[in-house]
Enzyme design. Structure first.
Site, short mmCIF file in Angstrom:
data_model
loop_
_atom_site.label_atom_id
_atom_site.label_comp_id
_atom_site.label_asym_id
_atom_site.label_seq_id
_atom_site.Cartn_x
_atom_site.Cartn_y
_atom_site.Cartn_z
N LYS A 1 0.84 -1.21 0.00
CA LYS A 1 0.00 0.00 0.00
C LYS A 1 0.87 1.25 0.00
O LYS A 1 2.04 1.23 0.39
CB LYS A 1 -0.94 0.05 1.21
N PRO B 1 9.65 -4.41 -0.51
CA PRO B 1 10.76 -4.14 0.41
C PRO B 1 10.28 -4.18 1.88
O PRO B 1 9.16 -3.76 2.19
CB PRO B 1 11.23 -2.75 0.01
N GLY C 1 7.54 1.17 4.94
CA GLY C 1 6.36 2.05 4.89
C GLY C 1 5.35 1.59 3.86
O GLY C 1 4.40 2.30 3.53
N ALA D 1 3.83 -1.53 4.16
CA ALA D 1 2.97 -2.49 4.88
C ALA D 1 3.07 -3.92 4.35
O ALA D 1 2.09 -4.65 4.37
CB ALA D 1 1.51 -2.01 4.90
N GLY E 1 4.61 -6.56 5.61
CA GLY E 1 4.36 -7.54 6.68
C GLY E 1 2.89 -7.56 7.08
O GLY E 1 2.32 -8.63 7.33
N SER F 1 0.35 -6.71 5.16
CA SER F 1 -0.40 -7.32 4.05
C SER F 1 -0.26 -8.84 4.09
O SER F 1 -1.25 -9.57 3.92
CB SER F 1 0.12 -6.77 2.72
N ASP G 1 -2.12 -1.56 10.29
CA ASP G 1 -2.27 -1.52 8.83
C ASP G 1 -2.87 -2.79 8.24
O ASP G 1 -3.04 -2.90 7.02
CB ASP G 1 -0.90 -1.33 8.16
O1 C5P Z 1 0.20 -1.04 14.70
P1 C5P Z 1 1.61 -1.26 14.37
O2 C5P Z 1 2.21 -2.43 15.08
O3 C5P Z 1 1.91 -1.26 12.91
O4 C5P Z 1 2.38 0.01 14.94
C1 C5P Z 1 3.75 0.05 15.16
C2 C5P Z 1 4.06 1.20 16.08
O5 C5P Z 1 3.81 2.46 15.41
C3 C5P Z 1 3.21 1.27 17.33
O6 C5P Z 1 3.76 0.52 18.36
C4 C5P Z 1 3.23 2.75 17.65
O7 C5P Z 1 4.46 3.11 18.27
C5 C5P Z 1 3.24 3.40 16.28
N1 C5P Z 1 1.89 3.75 15.81
C6 C5P Z 1 1.22 4.82 16.38
N2 C5P Z 1 -0.03 5.15 15.96
C7 C5P Z 1 -0.61 4.48 14.95
C8 C5P Z 1 0.05 3.39 14.32
C9 C5P Z 1 1.31 3.07 14.78
O8 C5P Z 1 1.75 5.45 17.31
N3 C5P Z 1 -1.82 4.85 14.53
#
Ligand code: C5P
Length: 285
Positions: A11, A95, A99, A101, A103, A105, A137
């Site tokens: 994405k 990659p 950024g 996503a 993993g 996906s 994500d």
């Molecule tokens: O949800 P995910 O594991 O992808 O998020 C990784 C890290 O990114 C979270 O632990 C948090 O530190 C940060 N994050 C955030 N707010 C979001 C999504 C991610 O602070 N909406």
């Protein structure tokens, strides 16, 4: 049951507004997700061993419980009392930690795939509940749509009824960005007030590529630039080429441009390939 082969797409975020920090430590977002035609291939095979086995030749992909795919499989196996195991073969093209996503996906793809393979009977709400347990994500990829508006921590998805297909040149600099560090480096007082998401959505609906390019936005750009100033220079160099707009995707380091045609995208990609090793021409999927 026979093995299941699935595609797991990446994405981009055309718009990412950070609204504020939440009591649970996450950030409240408003984001436009676009599914693109850069994808990993995943093959799921039920095994009698009872084990969860991840096979992937990419050195940066964890093969154990840190992998989101492993987490999803382990949760489903436990909650539904599944005695079978599963082998998950991942052919990586997206990659890693970029950024895009990849993993997340993969986790969504395996979630839907195991729902079929193990005949769990989960509906989309059930799948989304599991998606939220492994990452913000993941949920977007459970909606079979190229465009989505994400709110909450990014996991509350509303389909955007758009038919536009955009061409992009995507550059993935070889820099490691840790998402929690990027969010941690944000200064919420400096984020721009206002909300252009509805204007951008309108331009997407009108297929107005130049105007879409002019409204690309990502609040994480400031912390990305603070942590890795060179990335901002790369973005400026790309913007200086004949593109409609350029932005970081998610917490970076991926930088994408919006361009009017495949011909133009190929021409710009050829220039960028002389400077950067990971350059892709991609389109809305
Ligand atoms: O949800 P995910 O594991 O992808 O998020 C990784 C890290 O990114 C979270 O632990 C948090 O530190 C940060 N994050 C955030 N707010 C979001 C999504 C991610 O602070 N909406």
């Amino acid at each position: 049951m026979r093995p299941i082969s699935l595609r797991s797409p990446a994405k981009l975020n055309l718009y990412l507004k950070v609204i504020g920090k939440r009591p649970d430590g996450y950030h409240e977002l408003k984001t436009i997700f676009e599914r693109i035609d850069l994808f990993d291939d995943i093959r799921l095979t039920a095994t009698p061993s009872g084990r969860i086995r991840i096979v992937c030749d990419h050195p940066q992909v964890p093969k154990g419980p840190q992998n989101l795919v492993y987490k999803v499989a382990a949760m489903l196996k436990k909650d539904f009392g599944i005695t079978q195991g599963v082998e998950v073969r991942i052919r990586k093209r997206i990659p890693v930690a970029a950024g895009l996503a990849g993993g997340s996906s993969n986790a969504a793809t395996v979630l839907s795939g195991l729902n079929r393979l193990w005949r769990l009977g989960l509906d989309r709400n059930g799948l989304v509940d599991y998606a939220c347990k492994v990452g913000s994500d993941v949920a977007f990829f459970l909606y079979d749509c190229p465009w989505g508006l994400g709110t909450g921590r990014g996991e509350v998805i509303r389909r955007l009824d758009l038919t536009v297909k955009l061409w992009h040149v995507l550059v993935v600099p070889k820099v490691r960005m840790l998402t929690p560090k990027v969010y941690g480096a944000m200064n919420l007082k400096l984020t721009k007030f206002g909300d252009d998401v509805s204007i951008l959505t309108r331009y997407l609906g009108q297929n107005d590529v130049r105007k879409v390019g002019s409204l690309l936005f990502n609040d994480l750009e400031a912390p990305i630039a603070l942590l890795k100033p060179n990335l901002l220079k790369i973005k400026e160099n790309i913007q200086a080429l004949d593109v409609a707009g350029t932005a970081f995707s998610g917490s970076g380091p991926s930088i994408f441009s919006v361009v009017e045609s495949k011909k133009k995208a190929d021409r710009i990609a050829a220039i960028l390939k002389r400077r950067y090793s990971q350059v892709f021409v991609v389109r809305t999927l």
